[in-house]
Design a protein around this motif. Structure first.
Motif, PDB file in Angstrom:
ATOM      1  N   ALA A  38       0.775  -1.283  -0.137  1.00 37.51           N
ATOM      2  CA  ALA A  38      -0.030  -0.077  -0.092  1.00 37.51           C
ATOM      3  C   ALA A  38       0.940   1.250   0.152  1.00 37.51           C
ATOM      4  O   ALA A  38       0.469   2.378  -0.298  1.00 37.51           O
ATOM      5  N   MET A  39       2.164   1.050   0.302  1.00 36.97           N
ATOM      6  CA  MET A  39       2.997   2.303   0.312  1.00 36.97           C
ATOM      7  C   MET A  39       3.683   2.583  -0.965  1.00 36.97           C
ATOM      8  O   MET A  39       4.407   3.771  -1.164  1.00 36.97           O
ATOM      9  N   THR A  40       3.496   1.704  -1.913  1.00 37.09           N
ATOM     10  CA  THR A  40       3.955   1.873  -3.248  1.00 37.09           C
ATOM     11  C   THR A  40       2.816   2.399  -4.517  1.00 37.09           C
ATOM     12  O   THR A  40       1.665   1.801  -4.381  1.00 37.09           O
ATOM     13  N   ARG A  41       3.385   2.845  -5.440  1.00 39.19           N
ATOM     14  CA  ARG A  41       2.457   3.410  -6.584  1.00 39.19           C
ATOM     15  C   ARG A  41       2.015   2.241  -7.330  1.00 39.19           C
ATOM     16  O   ARG A  41       0.917   2.192  -8.050  1.00 39.19           O
ATOM     17  N   GLY A  42       2.419   1.179  -6.997  1.00 36.96           N
ATOM     18  CA  GLY A  42       2.292  -0.031  -7.896  1.00 36.96           C
ATOM     19  C   GLY A  42       0.755  -0.633  -7.306  1.00 36.96           C
ATOM     20  O   GLY A  42       0.267  -1.854  -7.791  1.00 36.96           O
ATOM     21  N   CYS A  43       0.344  -0.335  -5.904  1.00 34.17           N
ATOM     22  CA  CYS A  43      -0.742  -0.653  -5.716  1.00 34.17           C
ATOM     23  C   CYS A  43      -1.986   0.025  -6.122  1.00 34.17           C
ATOM     24  O   CYS A  43      -2.375   1.153  -5.696  1.00 34.17           O
ATOM     25  N   LEU A  44      -2.682  -0.661  -7.239  1.00 30.05           N
ATOM     26  CA  LEU A  44      -3.415   0.013  -7.885  1.00 30.05           C
ATOM     27  C   LEU A  44      -4.973   0.208  -7.393  1.00 30.05           C
ATOM     28  O   LEU A  44      -5.595   1.124  -7.573  1.00 30.05           O
ATOM     29  N   PRO A  45      -5.112  -0.594  -6.301  1.00 34.68           N
ATOM     30  CA  PRO A  45      -6.492  -0.406  -5.534  1.00 34.68           C
ATOM     31  C   PRO A  45      -6.338   0.931  -4.778  1.00 34.68           C
ATOM     32  O   PRO A  45      -7.477   1.521  -4.314  1.00 34.68           O
TER      33      PRO A  45
END
Length: 199
Positions: A38-45
């Motif tokens: 959740a701390m990365t921009r890869g977490c698309l939700p």
């Protein structure tokens, strides 16, 4: 402690100013518990971001950046990066990079939360954790042309247009927090950061 663990600890201990903010705080914690990334921009939700409303020591004047892509006057802030160890450090790094102000100091706790839709990865959410940063008297601004179309000081009660309601709310809350603190925040600018850097 990881950045993810720091974010959860910050939100778990934060005393929200009203029931709506407390509900959002609990949503952020639930999101962290469901998404290890959740701390990365890869977490698309959706992913947590960090921003800072920069104000002077009196809480009367504010620094806003004219976002190059959105065309809105906004606070400084953005995605957490791999080198960030805390949410506060991420907010302070972004504020320093985007304003060019040396010696920014951050109030130790968030002042507001804001969840908004963004185009990341084709469409996602920013779960923004927002801080107040205090600029030293007479601090010059250094605009990063890649990030910002303009950068300037404004009166807190006369923010420029176009902006949005969430930005106006953040600066009002941040200015009150700085005035209550007496201008004596506790988190210093990261060592070696004195000019805008690329994201």
């Amino acid at each position: 402690m990881t950045l993810h663990a720091d974010a959860r600890a910050v939100l778990a201990s934060w005393r929200a100013p009203d029931p709506g903010q407390d509900a959002l705080r609990r949503e952020y914690i639930d999101h962290l518990d469901r998404h290890p990334d959740a701390m990365t921009r890869g977490c698309l939700p959706g992913h947590l971001t960090a921003s800072a409303a920069i104000v002077d020591t009196a809480g009367a004047r504010a620094v806003l950046t004219l976002h190059a892509k959105l065309g809105l006057w906004l606070q400084t802030g953005g995605h957490c990066e791999p080198g960030d160890t805390t949410l506060a450090a991420a907010a302070l790094r972004e504020a320093t990079e985007e304003s060019g102000i040396s010696g920014l100091r951050l109030l130790p706790e968030p002042v507001w939360l804001d969840r908004h839709r963004v185009p990341c990865g084709g469409g996602s959410w920013h779960l923004d954790v927002q801080y107040a940063a205090v600029a030293p008297e007479g601090a010059p601004l250094v605009r990063d042309a890649a990030e910002s179309a303009d950068l300037a000081w404004f009166a807190v009660d006369a923010l420029p247009e176009p902006s949005d309601d969430s930005c106006r709310t953040l600066f009002a809350v941040a200015a009150r927090a700085v005035r209550r603190s007496g201008g004596g925040p506790a988190v210093d600018a990261p060592a070696g950061v004195s000019r805008p850097l690329p994201r």
